[in-house]
Design a protein around this motif. Structure first.
Motif, PDB file in Angstrom:
ATOM      1  N   PRO A 138      10.820 -81.539 -20.628  1.00  0.00           N
ATOM      2  CA  PRO A 138      10.585 -81.232 -21.888  1.00  0.00           C
ATOM      3  C   PRO A 138       9.031 -80.376 -22.206  1.00  0.00           C
ATOM      4  CG  PRO A 138      11.202 -82.856 -22.724  1.00  0.00           C
ATOM      5  CD  PRO A 138      11.852 -83.405 -21.416  1.00  0.00           C
ATOM      6  N   ASN A 139       7.993 -81.442 -22.124  1.00  0.00           N
ATOM      7  CA  ASN A 139       7.321 -81.095 -22.333  1.00  0.00           C
ATOM      8  C   ASN A 139       6.396 -80.152 -21.302  1.00  0.00           C
ATOM      9  OD1 ASN A 139       6.669 -80.882 -25.496  1.00  0.00           O
ATOM     10  ND2 ASN A 139       7.778 -82.835 -25.111  1.00  0.00           N
ATOM     11  N   GLY A 140       6.723 -80.613 -19.747  1.00  0.00           N
ATOM     12  CA  GLY A 140       5.748 -80.366 -18.744  1.00  0.00           C
ATOM     13  C   GLY A 140       5.514 -81.548 -17.755  1.00  0.00           C
ATOM     14  N   ASP A 141       5.400 -82.309 -18.781  1.00  0.00           N
ATOM     15  CA  ASP A 141       4.408 -83.709 -18.462  1.00  0.00           C
ATOM     16  C   ASP A 141       4.928 -84.469 -17.854  1.00  0.00           C
ATOM     17  OD1 ASP A 141       2.303 -86.077 -17.937  1.00  0.00           O
ATOM     18  OD2 ASP A 141       0.758 -84.672 -18.990  1.00  0.00           O
ATOM     19  N   VAL A 142       5.810 -85.172 -16.685  1.00  0.00           N
ATOM     20  CA  VAL A 142       6.599 -86.583 -16.213  1.00  0.00           C
ATOM     21  C   VAL A 142       6.142 -87.870 -17.548  1.00  0.00           C
ATOM     22  CG1 VAL A 142       7.990 -87.917 -15.196  1.00  0.00           C
ATOM     23  CG2 VAL A 142       7.342 -85.350 -14.929  1.00  0.00           C
ATOM     24  N   GLY A 143       4.407 -87.919 -17.042  1.00  0.00           N
ATOM     25  CA  GLY A 143       4.481 -89.017 -17.623  1.00  0.00           C
ATOM     26  C   GLY A 143       4.474 -89.527 -19.134  1.00  0.00           C
TER      27      GLY A 143
ATOM     28  N   TYR B 105      16.551 -82.055 -22.952  1.00  0.00           N
ATOM     29  CA  TYR B 105      16.205 -82.427 -24.368  1.00  0.00           C
ATOM     30  C   TYR B 105      17.118 -82.255 -25.163  1.00  0.00           C
ATOM     31  CZ  TYR B 105      16.604 -77.905 -26.495  1.00  0.00           C
ATOM     32  OH  TYR B 105      17.822 -76.969 -26.789  1.00  0.00           O
ATOM     33  N   ASN B 106      16.965 -83.229 -26.541  1.00  0.00           N
ATOM     34  CA  ASN B 106      18.070 -84.013 -26.977  1.00  0.00           C
ATOM     35  C   ASN B 106      18.119 -83.606 -28.670  1.00  0.00           C
ATOM     36  OD1 ASN B 106      17.078 -86.456 -27.351  1.00  0.00           O
ATOM     37  ND2 ASN B 106      18.721 -87.225 -26.584  1.00  0.00           N
ATOM     38  N   ALA B 107      16.192 -83.253 -28.823  1.00  0.00           N
ATOM     39  CA  ALA B 107      15.633 -83.686 -30.231  1.00  0.00           C
ATOM     40  C   ALA B 107      14.931 -82.579 -30.594  1.00  0.00           C
ATOM     41  CB  ALA B 107      15.075 -84.845 -30.517  1.00  0.00           C
ATOM     42  N   LEU B 108      14.887 -82.179 -31.703  1.00  0.00           N
ATOM     43  CA  LEU B 108      13.325 -81.243 -31.549  1.00  0.00           C
ATOM     44  C   LEU B 108      12.427 -81.674 -32.903  1.00  0.00           C
ATOM     45  CD1 LEU B 108      15.697 -77.675 -32.202  1.00  0.00           C
ATOM     46  CD2 LEU B 108      13.634 -78.311 -30.678  1.00  0.00           C
TER      47      LEU B 108
ATOM     48  N   GLY C 278       8.784 -77.269 -33.260  1.00  0.00           N
ATOM     49  CA  GLY C 278      10.065 -76.583 -31.932  1.00  0.00           C
ATOM     50  C   GLY C 278       9.569 -77.278 -30.936  1.00  0.00           C
ATOM     51  N   ARG C 279       8.616 -78.390 -30.918  1.00  0.00           N
ATOM     52  CA  ARG C 279       8.787 -78.853 -29.903  1.00  0.00           C
ATOM     53  C   ARG C 279       9.876 -80.084 -29.158  1.00  0.00           C
ATOM     54  NH1 ARG C 279       2.944 -79.938 -28.072  1.00  0.00           N
ATOM     55  NH2 ARG C 279       3.934 -81.255 -26.623  1.00  0.00           N
ATOM     56  N   LYS C 280      10.131 -80.293 -27.748  1.00  0.00           N
ATOM     57  CA  LYS C 280      11.164 -80.723 -27.619  1.00  0.00           C
ATOM     58  C   LYS C 280      10.930 -82.458 -27.019  1.00  0.00           C
ATOM     59  CE  LYS C 280      13.011 -76.030 -26.783  1.00  0.00           C
ATOM     60  NZ  LYS C 280      12.167 -75.342 -27.180  1.00  0.00           N
ATOM     61  N   TYR C 281      11.724 -82.963 -27.295  1.00  0.00           N
ATOM     62  CA  TYR C 281      12.768 -84.339 -26.791  1.00  0.00           C
ATOM     63  C   TYR C 281      13.040 -85.109 -26.648  1.00  0.00           C
ATOM     64  CZ  TYR C 281       8.198 -84.069 -29.421  1.00  0.00           C
ATOM     65  OH  TYR C 281       6.201 -83.448 -30.020  1.00  0.00           O
ATOM     66  N   LEU C 282      13.360 -85.846 -25.450  1.00  0.00           N
ATOM     67  CA  LEU C 282      14.227 -86.964 -24.640  1.00  0.00           C
ATOM     68  C   LEU C 282      14.742 -88.088 -26.044  1.00  0.00           C
ATOM     69  CD1 LEU C 282      17.470 -86.624 -23.883  1.00  0.00           C
ATOM     70  CD2 LEU C 282      15.826 -87.210 -21.244  1.00  0.00           C
TER      71      LEU C 282
END
Length: 209
Positions: free
Chosen positions: A112-117, A182-185, A189-193
């Motif tokens: 969701p934030n473009g950074d796998v790590g 993602y499943n959370a804001l 508006g940042r998105k997270y799993l």
């Protein structure tokens, strides 16, 4: 008949310290994580989160864990550590944003934030935070034996949405512009799993969506 009183818990974000020069080196023992935590929070109470970069190796990292939490019983304080695994073991610690080492080889989801790590770190931070809060000193909430406890999140591995099963994270929300899952804001508006947590009232994994 006693009247139930709902107590409010005040959470305060304290200071933040950066150790860019890696004062203890790039290979850390587990005991040194506790040392780093005490540098930030030497006072009783509180929870310290220690995060390490992609070039830092921590004892047991990738082999037995993606992070851990511990405590100082005398100070009644807790700490937790999570490392960036993108260069060391992404298949173990960043799924479902990377192909897993074992099990069904399904296509990775978009981070969701473009950074796998970092997005993988968010998952592990959330998982360990749930464990540190509900079982800070090893005598709180957990399932199974005390020697190998399954905590609120570790009891629900790989569960992020409804209908999850090995190799499938579950029904998630999808960003229409990036295709990331993602499943959370969060703030702005940042998105997270975030991982599912075990609901003790139903003995089932409960997810955000």
């Amino acid at each position: 008949m006693q009247k139930a009183v709902k107590k409010q818990t005040l959470i305060t974000l304290s200071n933040q310290v950066s150790d860019k020069n890696c004062s203890l080196g790039n290979y850390l023992k587990k005991s040194q994580i506790s040392e780093l935590a005490h540098r930030v929070n030497p006072e009783p109470g509180g929870l310290t989160v220690v995060l390490t970069g992609r070039d830092v190796v921590v004892e047991g990292f990738c082999m037995s864990n993606c992070g851990f939490h511990g405590s100082d019983y005398k100070l009644r304080s807790a700490f937790m550590w999570v490392g960036n695994s993108v260069d060391q073991c992404p298949g173990k610690c960043t799924w479902p944003f990377h192909q897993p080492i074992y099990g069904p080889q399904t296509k990775p989801l978009g981070a969701p934030n473009g950074d796998v790590g970092v997005d993988g770190m968010v998952i592990n931070i959330a998982s360990l935070l749930a464990g540190a809060v509900t079982n800070p000193f090893g005598n709180g909430y957990y399932v199974g034996s005390a020697e190998a406890p399954l905590e609120a999140a570790s009891a629900c591995p790989g569960v992020y949405g409804k209908g999850a099963y090995p190799g499938y994270a579950g029904e998630l929300l999808v960003d229409s512009s990036s295709g990331a899952s993602y499943n959370a804001l969060g703030v702005n508006g940042r998105k997270y799993l975030l991982p599912g947590l075990l609901d003790p009232s139903t003995s089932e994994c409960s997810t955000v969506v």
